[in-house]
Write a protein that holds these residues in place. Structure first.
Motif, PDB file in Angstrom:
ATOM      1  N   LEU A 287       0.812  -1.226   0.000  1.00 13.10           N
ATOM      2  CA  LEU A 287       0.000   0.000   0.000  1.00 13.10           C
ATOM      3  C   LEU A 287       0.845   1.275   0.000  1.00 13.10           C
ATOM      4  O   LEU A 287       0.292   2.370  -0.014  1.00 13.10           O
ATOM      5  CB  LEU A 287      -0.921   0.005   1.222  1.00 13.10           C
ATOM      6  N   ILE A 288       2.160   1.140  -0.006  1.00  8.19           N
ATOM      7  CA  ILE A 288       3.013   2.333   0.009  1.00  8.19           C
ATOM      8  C   ILE A 288       2.820   3.137  -1.262  1.00  8.19           C
ATOM      9  O   ILE A 288       2.663   4.365  -1.234  1.00  8.19           O
ATOM     10  CB  ILE A 288       4.492   1.928   0.175  1.00  8.19           C
ATOM     11  N   TYR A 289       2.831   2.439  -2.394  1.00  7.52           N
ATOM     12  CA  TYR A 289       2.574   3.096  -3.683  1.00  7.52           C
ATOM     13  C   TYR A 289       1.397   2.369  -4.317  1.00  7.52           C
ATOM     14  O   TYR A 289       1.490   1.202  -4.669  1.00  7.52           O
ATOM     15  CB  TYR A 289       3.809   3.015  -4.584  1.00  7.52           C
ATOM     16  N   GLN A 290       0.273   3.060  -4.473  1.00  7.07           N
ATOM     17  CA  GLN A 290      -0.971   2.381  -4.797  1.00  7.07           C
ATOM     18  C   GLN A 290      -1.318   2.404  -6.276  1.00  7.07           C
ATOM     19  O   GLN A 290      -2.327   1.817  -6.677  1.00  7.07           O
ATOM     20  CB  GLN A 290      -2.113   2.982  -3.975  1.00  7.07           C
ATOM     21  N   ASN A 291      -0.502   3.048  -7.091  1.00  6.72           N
ATOM     22  CA  ASN A 291      -0.729   3.001  -8.536  1.00  6.72           C
ATOM     23  C   ASN A 291      -0.040   1.781  -9.134  1.00  6.72           C
ATOM     24  O   ASN A 291       0.880   1.214  -8.541  1.00  6.72           O
ATOM     25  CB  ASN A 291      -0.210   4.272  -9.203  1.00  6.72           C
ATOM     26  N   ASP A 292      -0.456   1.395 -10.329  1.00  5.38           N
ATOM     27  CA  ASP A 292       0.118   0.213 -10.973  1.00  5.38           C
ATOM     28  C   ASP A 292       1.365   0.539 -11.776  1.00  5.38           C
ATOM     29  O   ASP A 292       2.161  -0.353 -12.062  1.00  5.38           O
ATOM     30  CB  ASP A 292      -0.913  -0.438 -11.903  1.00  5.38           C
ATOM     31  N   TYR A 293       1.539   1.804 -12.154  1.00  7.26           N
ATOM     32  CA  TYR A 293       2.668   2.161 -13.008  1.00  7.26           C
ATOM     33  C   TYR A 293       3.987   2.012 -12.248  1.00  7.26           C
ATOM     34  O   TYR A 293       4.224   2.687 -11.258  1.00  7.26           O
ATOM     35  CB  TYR A 293       2.507   3.611 -13.501  1.00  7.26           C
ATOM     36  N   GLN A 294       4.835   1.073 -12.713  1.00  8.59           N
ATOM     37  CA  GLN A 294       6.145   0.815 -12.106  1.00  8.59           C
ATOM     38  C   GLN A 294       6.028   0.745 -10.583  1.00  8.59           C
ATOM     39  O   GLN A 294       6.795   1.370  -9.843  1.00  8.59           O
ATOM     40  CB  GLN A 294       7.143   1.901 -12.519  1.00  8.59           C
ATOM     41  N   LYS A 295       5.082  -0.057 -10.134  1.00  8.38           N
ATOM     42  CA  LYS A 295       4.776  -0.124  -8.706  1.00  8.38           C
ATOM     43  C   LYS A 295       5.985  -0.536  -7.868  1.00  8.38           C
ATOM     44  O   LYS A 295       6.279   0.075  -6.837  1.00  8.38           O
ATOM     45  CB  LYS A 295       3.630  -1.105  -8.480  1.00  8.38           C
ATOM     46  N   GLY A 296       6.700  -1.567  -8.331  1.00  8.57           N
ATOM     47  CA  GLY A 296       7.833  -2.055  -7.557  1.00  8.57           C
ATOM     48  C   GLY A 296       8.934  -1.025  -7.401  1.00  8.57           C
ATOM     49  O   GLY A 296       9.402  -0.755  -6.290  1.00  8.57           O
ATOM     50  N   SER A 297       9.362  -0.430  -8.517  1.00  7.46           N
ATOM     51  CA  SER A 297      10.467   0.535  -8.465  1.00  7.46           C
ATOM     52  C   SER A 297      10.054   1.801  -7.735  1.00  7.46           C
ATOM     53  O   SER A 297      10.854   2.393  -6.990  1.00  7.46           O
ATOM     54  CB  SER A 297      10.935   0.874  -9.886  1.00  7.46           C
TER      55      SER A 297
END
Length: 561
Positions: A287-297
């Motif tokens: 939930l730290i970064y909730q968008n799908d675009y390059q979510k991991g990086s």
């Protein structure tokens, strides 16, 4: 505008110009000004004196810049500071932290003397420093906002019970209050007994519990208590470019199988070190970064930004995914980037405690030695689920931050004591960076007149190495026929590509995890080899097994005799 060449530096330059005027023409310096070592010491001392005086004057009129002993006016024992002013000044102080870095870049050393470089060289070096340092991180799109806990060693005042840590007043967001409070013997005993109850619950309700396992639970608590001071521990352990300081970990990974209580432990730790009742217990990694675009990086980038901030609030993250460890652009790059950056960072920074599944954990040797891993895989017995939940809720209800508030004052005493020993080595192991924390907790047990529990950890652990040992021990036991041993050379070969066969897997190959899990002491080939070549004797000693390929040989009989 900021004067990156201080007035005290100009005083030295002017004095040198005056002195040079008395020299013969051939002895005069045309493009540089010579600085002796004493000159540099005088410049730094005078500059620091000016900073202190400026701070005192600013405090009188309510101007409180960040990170330099300016959060509270200790002279008048005031506990108020404007947080809006605090945030507005953040970028200004980033500039002030560069003064000495810029000075070191534009002063060159030649044969023991220091000289100001030429204008052209100074411009190039200054541009390099400024272009890197003056751009603030932009995470305005992130919904999660971390609560503020800031630290200033200049504001440690033991006589007035000030630890140097400050938080936002929950009743007035325009005020900052000192964090830390002495506790009574009764409260101390109750707090320690709550920790005892926590570890006893693992004893009663998990499978395969041992006191050594309980020590790892306690070790995680000690790390959490130490986390606001991790930058102080590192800076006092050696020079920034020394391996000793780089080996002080900023990140603790708690690796555990499902149903081993990782999230529950994280929640208890959160309550122990929580200073704002409204703050979340921990953050779910997903939930730290909730968008799908390059979510991991992007998630890793946010973690890097948080862990580089002067906000020393412990960062607690739950359930790091497999990709974090197997993808070199995730965990490995985060650990190494942070380790290199904080070596030159002048401000404080936080530590992180993160959970993951034990089977997922693996980092290469460089990142392993610069992070900390504790194995947490004793699974809870479902036959006692109701009882274990009731006990856990009782522990949560009793847990508070009173022990932590007392601890930060005691640790501040260690920081203020010039005789404090920051380096402790035992049995040839790495520096025990939690030694001072252990000492404080030992004092706690003395004060309540109770013995140190048998599950109290007396030294740091090396579970990352043990995790790799277990990984390869299982691989050898279950896939022994695919290991080829050469008796003449004492070399063991294993074809790593077999691990990737028939695996429908996107991203990093499973073989990479096994290569990363190997100790460098047992490798006899590069990590990129198709066949991983291992040193036979060293490998079997590492996994704790006898070499079965030597059974019946003269060497094996000799070893038995």
């Amino acid at each position: 505008m900021t004067d990156y060449i201080s007035k005290n530096t100009f005083k030295i330059i002017q004095q040198r110009i005056s002195d040079d005027s008395k020299l013969s023409e051939q002895d005069k310096l045309i493009t540089a000004t010579i600085f002796t070592a004493n000159d540099l010491d005088n410049i730094q001392t005078s500059d620091l004196s000016d900073v202190v005086q400026t701070l005192r004057e600013d405090m009188k009129i309510g101007l409180i810049p960040e990170n330099t002993g300016e959060l509270v006016n200790q002279i008048n024992n005031e506990n108020i500071a404007g947080t809006q002013e605090f945030e507005d000044k953040q970028n200004d102080n980033l500039k002030s932290d560069q003064v000495f870095e810029l000075m070191s870049n534009i002063i060159s050393k030649n044969k023991g003397n220091h000289r100001l470089v030429t204008k052209q060289t100074a411009k190039k070096k200054a541009n390099k420093v400024l272009s890197v340092k003056l751009h603030a991180n932009d995470n305005n799109g992130i919904a999660i906002k971390r609560p503020l806990l800031t630290f200033s060693s200049a504001n440690i005042d033991i006589n007035n019970n000030q630890s140097g840590l400050f938080t936002v007043d929950p009743l007035n967001k325009n005020r900052l209050l000192p964090f830390g409070k002495r506790i009574s013997p009764d409260v101390l005993k109750e707090s320690l007994h709550t920790i005892d109850q926590l570890i006893e619950s693992y004893h009663k309700f998990t499978l395969d519990y041992s006191d050594e396992y309980g020590q790892r639970i306690y070790e995680a608590i000690l790390f959490a208590f130490s986390s606001p001071f991790i930058s102080i521990i590192r800076s006092n352990s050696g020079r920034p470019d020394d391996e000793e300081s780089r080996d002080i970990p900023q990140i603790l990974f708690i690796g555990g199988a499902a149903n081993s209580g990782k999230s529950s432990l994280l929640r208890v730790i959160s309550k122990m070190v929580k200073f704002n009742q409204k703050q979340d217990d921990f953050i779910a990694y997903d939930l730290i970064y909730q968008n799908d675009y390059q979510k991991g990086s992007n998630t890793v980038k946010i973690l890097q930004d948080w862990l580089s901030e002067a906000n020393v609030t412990p960062l607690l993250v739950d359930e790091l995914p497999n990709d974090f460890f197997t993808n070199v652009k995730r965990g490995e790059e985060l650990v190494m980037t942070l380790n290199n950056n904080v070596a030159t960072q002048h401000t404080s920074y936080p530590a992180m405690i993160a959970t993951t599944n034990s089977e997922d954990y693996t980092l290469n040797e460089r990142a392993r030695r610069r992070s900390y891993y504790l194995k947490h895989d004793a699974v809870f017995n479902d036959d006692f689920k109701e009882a274990s939940l009731k006990t856990y809720h009782d522990i949560i209800d009793k847990t508070n931050n009173e022990l932590f508030q007392d601890f930060v004052l005691r640790f501040a005493e260690k920081i203020s004591d010039d005789k404090t020993n920051w380096n402790t080595y035992r049995n040839g192991n790495k520096n025990d960076f939690l030694a001072l924390t252990r000492a404080i907790f030992k004092e706690y047990y003395q004060e309540i007149d109770e013995p140190i529990p048998k599950y109290f950890p007396l030294d740091r652990y090396d579970d990352a190495n043990e995790s790799g040992q277990e990984k390869w021990r299982k691989l050898f036991d279950y896939d022994r026929e695919n290991f080829v041993y050469n008796k003449k050379t004492d070399r063991l070969l294993y074809r790593m590509s077999k691990l990737d066969e028939n695996v429908n897997r996107y991203g990093t190959k499973p073989s990479i995890a096994y290569v990363n899990a190997l100790s460098p002491k047992v490798k006899a080939s590069s990590d990129n080899s198709i066949d991983q070549e291992l040193k036979g004797a060293a490998f079997f000693k590492w996994i704790g097994e006898d070499n079965p390929f030597l059974k019946g040989t003269f060497l094996s009989r000799l070893k038995r005799n």
